[in-house]
Write an enzyme that holds these catalytic residues in place. Structure first.
Site, PDB file in Angstrom:
ATOM      1  N   LYS A   9     -10.159   0.148   2.282  1.00  0.00           N
ATOM      2  CA  LYS A   9     -10.759  -1.256   1.277  1.00  0.00           C
ATOM      3  C   LYS A   9     -11.545  -1.324   2.109  1.00  0.00           C
ATOM      4  O   LYS A   9     -12.489  -1.481   2.655  1.00  0.00           O
ATOM      5  CB  LYS A   9      -9.447  -1.968   1.159  1.00  0.00           C
ATOM      6  CG  LYS A   9      -8.342  -1.994   0.756  1.00  0.00           C
ATOM      7  CD  LYS A   9      -7.439  -3.629   0.842  1.00  0.00           C
ATOM      8  CE  LYS A   9      -6.076  -2.472   0.576  1.00  0.00           C
ATOM      9  NZ  LYS A   9      -5.126  -4.520   0.265  1.00  0.00           N
ATOM     10  N   TYR A  49      -4.023  -1.140 -10.205  1.00  0.00           N
ATOM     11  CA  TYR A  49      -3.295  -2.728  -8.731  1.00  0.00           C
ATOM     12  C   TYR A  49      -2.212  -3.451 -10.886  1.00  0.00           C
ATOM     13  O   TYR A  49      -1.550  -4.677 -10.337  1.00  0.00           O
ATOM     14  CB  TYR A  49      -3.207  -4.087  -8.183  1.00  0.00           C
ATOM     15  CG  TYR A  49      -3.752  -2.971  -7.473  1.00  0.00           C
ATOM     16  CD1 TYR A  49      -2.598  -3.213  -5.915  1.00  0.00           C
ATOM     17  CD2 TYR A  49      -5.200  -3.336  -7.015  1.00  0.00           C
ATOM     18  CE1 TYR A  49      -2.921  -2.671  -4.657  1.00  0.00           C
ATOM     19  CE2 TYR A  49      -5.714  -3.054  -4.876  1.00  0.00           C
ATOM     20  CZ  TYR A  49      -4.827  -2.636  -5.162  1.00  0.00           C
ATOM     21  OH  TYR A  49      -4.422  -2.668  -3.334  1.00  0.00           O
ATOM     22  N   ASN A 112      -6.953  -7.041   3.788  1.00  0.00           N
ATOM     23  CA  ASN A 112      -6.275  -6.080   4.899  1.00  0.00           C
ATOM     24  C   ASN A 112      -6.064  -4.760   4.929  1.00  0.00           C
ATOM     25  O   ASN A 112      -5.586  -4.183   5.612  1.00  0.00           O
ATOM     26  CB  ASN A 112      -3.878  -6.545   4.660  1.00  0.00           C
ATOM     27  CG  ASN A 112      -3.832  -5.966   3.403  1.00  0.00           C
ATOM     28  OD1 ASN A 112      -4.998  -4.786   2.287  1.00  0.00           O
ATOM     29  ND2 ASN A 112      -2.903  -6.394   2.631  1.00  0.00           N
ATOM     30  N   HIS A 115      -4.829   0.208   1.602  1.00  0.00           N
ATOM     31  CA  HIS A 115      -3.785   0.135   0.518  1.00  0.00           C
ATOM     32  C   HIS A 115      -3.214   1.699   0.873  1.00  0.00           C
ATOM     33  O   HIS A 115      -3.541   2.908   1.642  1.00  0.00           O
ATOM     34  CB  HIS A 115      -4.468   0.565  -0.013  1.00  0.00           C
ATOM     35  CG  HIS A 115      -3.380   1.220  -1.403  1.00  0.00           C
ATOM     36  ND1 HIS A 115      -2.426   0.550  -1.874  1.00  0.00           N
ATOM     37  CD2 HIS A 115      -3.674   2.632  -1.798  1.00  0.00           C
ATOM     38  CE1 HIS A 115      -1.527   1.279  -3.149  1.00  0.00           C
ATOM     39  NE2 HIS A 115      -2.276   2.332  -2.939  1.00  0.00           N
ATOM     40  N   GLU A 126      -0.993   7.407  -7.962  1.00  0.00           N
ATOM     41  CA  GLU A 126      -2.541   7.358  -7.553  1.00  0.00           C
ATOM     42  C   GLU A 126      -3.138   8.762  -6.713  1.00  0.00           C
ATOM     43  O   GLU A 126      -4.516   8.550  -7.803  1.00  0.00           O
ATOM     44  CB  GLU A 126      -2.061   6.289  -6.379  1.00  0.00           C
ATOM     45  CG  GLU A 126      -1.907   5.031  -6.696  1.00  0.00           C
ATOM     46  CD  GLU A 126      -1.349   3.970  -5.353  1.00  0.00           C
ATOM     47  OE1 GLU A 126      -1.000   4.501  -4.352  1.00  0.00           O
ATOM     48  OE2 GLU A 126      -0.308   3.174  -5.901  1.00  0.00           O
TER      49      GLU A 126
HETATM   50  P1  RTP Z   1      -1.583  -2.472  -0.995  1.00  0.00           P
HETATM   51  O1  RTP Z   1      -1.038  -2.159  -2.754  1.00  0.00           O
HETATM   52  O2  RTP Z   1      -3.026  -3.080  -1.131  1.00  0.00           O
HETATM   53  O3  RTP Z   1      -1.526  -1.626   0.078  1.00  0.00           O
HETATM   54  O4  RTP Z   1      -0.484  -3.654   0.401  1.00  0.00           O
HETATM   55  P2  RTP Z   1       1.021  -3.510  -0.388  1.00  0.00           P
HETATM   56  O5  RTP Z   1       1.584  -2.818  -0.774  1.00  0.00           O
HETATM   57  O6  RTP Z   1       1.005  -4.132   1.663  1.00  0.00           O
HETATM   58  O7  RTP Z   1       0.943  -5.230  -0.282  1.00  0.00           O
HETATM   59  P3  RTP Z   1       1.103  -5.609  -2.490  1.00  0.00           P
HETATM   60  O8  RTP Z   1       2.380  -6.040  -2.434  1.00  0.00           O
HETATM   61  O9  RTP Z   1       1.322  -4.233  -3.462  1.00  0.00           O
HETATM   62  O10 RTP Z   1       0.200  -6.307  -2.543  1.00  0.00           O
HETATM   63  C1  RTP Z   1      -1.466  -5.491  -3.290  1.00  0.00           C
HETATM   64  C2  RTP Z   1      -2.358  -6.422  -2.805  1.00  0.00           C
HETATM   65  O11 RTP Z   1      -2.765  -7.305  -2.784  1.00  0.00           O
HETATM   66  C3  RTP Z   1      -2.865  -8.274  -1.802  1.00  0.00           C
HETATM   67  N1  RTP Z   1      -2.114 -10.010  -2.168  1.00  0.00           N
HETATM   68  N2  RTP Z   1      -2.258 -10.951  -1.545  1.00  0.00           N
HETATM   69  N3  RTP Z   1      -2.084 -14.120  -2.241  1.00  0.00           N
HETATM   70  C4  RTP Z   1      -1.218 -13.209  -1.962  1.00  0.00           C
HETATM   71  O12 RTP Z   1      -0.082 -13.767  -1.513  1.00  0.00           O
HETATM   72  C5  RTP Z   1      -1.534 -12.150  -1.648  1.00  0.00           C
HETATM   73  N4  RTP Z   1      -0.310 -10.874  -2.267  1.00  0.00           N
HETATM   74  C6  RTP Z   1      -0.459  -9.836  -2.091  1.00  0.00           C
HETATM   75  C7  RTP Z   1      -3.111  -7.918  -0.389  1.00  0.00           C
HETATM   76  O13 RTP Z   1      -4.516  -7.350  -0.275  1.00  0.00           O
HETATM   77  C8  RTP Z   1      -2.608  -6.479  -1.497  1.00  0.00           C
HETATM   78  O14 RTP Z   1      -2.342  -5.798   0.180  1.00  0.00           O
HETATM   79 MG    MG Z   2       1.054  -2.024  -3.072  1.00  0.00          MG
END
Ligand code: RTP
Ligand code: MG
Length: 147
Positions: A9, A49, A112, A115, A126
């Site tokens: 990212k 997203y 974080n 991705h 993707e």
């Molecule tokens: P990613 O898709 O980016 O790989 O991350 P992930 O699967 O671990 O998490 P996901 O639930 O898919 O969430 C996507 C991205 O959204 C942001 N996020 N912010 N403020 C919040 O509560 C929150 N929750 C998620 C994070 O940057 C997350 O990586």
């Molecule tokens: Mg995710």
């Protein structure tokens, strides 16, 4: 062979962590079959997203992911989707174990670092979204049978 989409990212690119992160996946034994530094558009971010469209953080997420270049990659290997997620660590760096990418480099959920696709379906979607078929290379490695 399984493939996954990983993307460093804007925070990871700005902090010059591309090399260290790529090294981890090479060390694990996965094979890099495509990579490029790109600036993603708002439309691409919203599609990428889309599952989070209704969440309160969606606007911030799209803004962040389009705020600077990202390093998009396709990696190949046995169980690469699930193992990459394990190497990335939990979404919230507060829960991410030391030794994971987020555990070692991130402090905030919204920034974080990386991705990774979370299922074979999202990996296929993707990869097709970010790469043309001709941007993915197929090549033999002599260590192929060991990992
Ligand atoms: P990613 O898709 O980016 O790989 O991350 P992930 O699967 O671990 O998490 P996901 O639930 O898919 O969430 C996507 C991205 O959204 C942001 N996020 N912010 N403020 C919040 O509560 C929150 N929750 C998620 C994070 O940057 C997350 O990586
Ligand atoms: Mg995710």
């Amino acid at each position: 062979m399984e493939k996954t989409f990983l993307m460093i990212k804007p925070d990871g690119v700005q902090r010059q962590l591309i090399g260290k992160i790529v090294q981890r996946f090479e060390d694990k034994g996965f094979q890099l079959i495509g990579a490029k530094l790109i600036q993603i558009t708002k439309e691409q971010a919203e599609y990428h997203y889309a599952e989070h469209k209704e969440r309160p953080f969606f606007g911030e997420l799209v803004q962040f992911i389009t705020s600077g270049p990202v390093f998009a990659m396709v990696w190949q290997g046995h169980n690469v989707i699930q193992l990459s997620r394990t190497m990335m660590g939990k979404t919230n760096p507060l829960d991410a174990a030391p030794g994971t990418i987020r555990g070692d480099f991130a402090v905030q959920t919204g920034n974080n670092i990386i991705h990774g696709s979370d299922s074979p379906e999202s990996a296929a979607r993707e990869i097709a979204h970010f790469f043309k078929p001709e941007e993915l290379l197929s090549y033999e490695r002599s260590i192929q049978s060991w990992i």
